[in-house]
Design a protein around this motif. Structure first.
Motif, PDB file in Angstrom:
ATOM      1  N   UNK A 191      36.018  44.587  38.101  1.00 51.68           N
ATOM      2  CA  UNK A 191      36.731  45.854  38.211  1.00 51.68           C
ATOM      3  C   UNK A 191      38.017  45.649  38.994  1.00 51.68           C
ATOM      4  N   UNK A 192      39.064  46.337  38.564  1.00 52.37           N
ATOM      5  CA  UNK A 192      40.366  46.201  39.221  1.00 52.37           C
ATOM      6  C   UNK A 192      40.314  46.898  40.570  1.00 52.37           C
ATOM      7  N   UNK A 193      40.658  46.183  41.627  1.00 51.54           N
ATOM      8  CA  UNK A 193      40.723  46.767  42.968  1.00 51.54           C
ATOM      9  C   UNK A 193      42.129  47.238  43.302  1.00 51.54           C
ATOM     10  N   UNK A 194      43.130  46.450  42.922  1.00 51.66           N
ATOM     11  CA  UNK A 194      44.511  46.838  43.189  1.00 51.66           C
ATOM     12  C   UNK A 194      45.462  46.026  42.305  1.00 51.66           C
ATOM     13  N   UNK A 195      46.634  46.565  42.095  1.00 51.04           N
ATOM     14  CA  UNK A 195      47.698  45.870  41.374  1.00 51.04           C
ATOM     15  C   UNK A 195      48.952  45.901  42.237  1.00 51.04           C
ATOM     16  N   UNK A 196      49.712  44.849  42.139  1.00 56.15           N
ATOM     17  CA  UNK A 196      50.948  44.730  42.915  1.00 56.15           C
ATOM     18  C   UNK A 196      52.055  44.254  41.982  1.00 56.15           C
ATOM     19  N   UNK A 197      53.173  44.945  42.030  1.00 59.20           N
ATOM     20  CA  UNK A 197      54.356  44.531  41.280  1.00 59.20           C
ATOM     21  C   UNK A 197      55.509  44.358  42.263  1.00 59.20           C
TER      22      UNK A 197
END
Length: 369
Positions: A191-197
């Motif tokens: 499961x995705x916990x966080x995304x960073x761009x």
């Protein structure tokens, strides 16, 4: 024996050097033609500077070691075929045979020279060509915007306790800055916990962090809502180094053997597919040995007679054999990658096949004729 070695080696080395020089001149001309379309392009690092013919010549010169590495085996084949056939045409090789140069001694003589060519090929391909290729890419990136692979750049994966992170870098700028960074952090359940761009960033190897700039971060800790934040700077802990990223942005065939091995180990540790890179690793190991295969392939030409056909026909036959070898070598690599063959088998099979064929032809010419 010293006189025989001096005669045979002198003829072969001269012919190989001539063929290699001709091939390098031809391919450098093609590379220069490709560079002419970029003349006048502005530099991204030095405002006011533009891509000139001198820059194009420098870029072509930096590609020469890679070209030499690629062309060395076929130049060895053509040069050795020409040298040995010329000795046979002038009856010099016949005199050497009647003076005690038996088949086994002749095979050992040319095989030793093939080992020398293999060592030179390995040194160029493992030390000179990767450095020159990297410099050429960094130099060209000043006028193109960065080093990248395909449309999405390089993808890497990093595992940590309880999580794993997929890292995407769109391009590497000439000054070493990372461009277009995306990070996707997953838990053990996927499961995705966080995304960073991040628009850009740099790697601080001593601190073990990536210093990201112009960051957009999304957290999914609360299933009811998504936390979004915009940050001017963010230090992201990572064990991925600049060398690892540079390796990922380079073509596998342009890497050093040690870099390929370390990259394969990294992929295996992060449970990523390694088939393509393992095949390229074994091909890097076996490719210099193809020079030995080439001189063994050329040796039967010394035992042919030239009453019906001229020297050019045998040289042309050597060119066809060399082209067929590289086609088979390339096809085996792709088929091995698609079919999941053992990497060492896909890399070694063409050399072993052509070595057996050349030894069979040599034995037939010597023992049966």
């Amino acid at each position: 024996m010293k006189t025989v070695r001096r005669l045979v080696y002198g003829e072969i080395l001269t012919a190989v050097a001539f063929v290699l020089l001709a091939f390098l001149a031809l391919f450098s001309f093609f590379d220069l033609i490709d560079e002419l379309s970029g003349l006048g392009r502005p530099s991204l690092l030095q405002p006011g500077e533009r891509y000139t013919i001198a820059d194009a010549l420098l870029h072509v010169a930096l590609l020469l070691p890679s070209r030499l590495y690629e062309l060395m085996p076929i130049a060895v084949l053509i040069g050795t075929v020409y040298a040995l056939a010329r000795l046979a045409q002038g009856s010099e090789f016949t005199v050497l045979r009647t003076s005690g140069l038996g088949p086994g001694l002749a095979l050992r003589l040319v095989a030793l020279l093939g080992v020398l060519f293999a060592l030179v090929t390995f040194a160029v391909g493992d030390y000179v060509a990767p450095w020159a290729e990297r410099q050429a890419q960094l130099f060209k990136a000043q006028f193109r915007g960065g080093i990248s692979i395909g449309q999405t750049g390089a993808w890497l994966r990093e595992r940590a306790e309880g999580t794993h992170t997929s890292v995407n870098v769109r391009a590497l700028a000439p000054n070493g800055e990372l461009q277009g960074i995306r990070l996707f952090v997953f838990d053990d359940r996927g499961r995705v916990q966080q995304t960073v761009r991040a628009a850009s960033g740099s790697i601080d190897a001593e601190a073990g962090v990536w210093r990201l700039r112009d960051v957009e971060r999304q957290r999914f800790d609360d299933p009811q809502r998504t936390l979004r934040e915009t940050l001017p700077m963010l230090d992201w802990p990572s064990t991925l180094s600049a060398d690892m990223l540079t390796v990922a942005l380079l073509k596998p065939e342009r890497m050093r053997t040690l870099d390929l091995f370390q990259y394969v180990q990294h992929l295996q540790a992060n449970e990523q597919t390694t088939q393509r890179y393992e095949i390229e690793f074994w091909r890097k190991l076996f490719y210099p040995l193809s020079c030995v295969v080439m001189v063994v392939l050329a040796l039967p030409f010394a035992y042919l007679h030239f009453r019906d056909q001229g020297l050019s026909a045998y040289v042309f036959a050597g060119i066809l054999i060399g082209i067929s070898f590289f086609l088979v070598n390339s096809v085996f690599g792709h088929i091995g990658n698609l079919q999941g063959w053992q990497p060492w088998l896909a890399a070694a099979a063409p050399s072993a096949l052509y070595s057996l064929l050349s030894l069979a032809a040599f034995a037939w010419l010597v023992l049966r004729r």
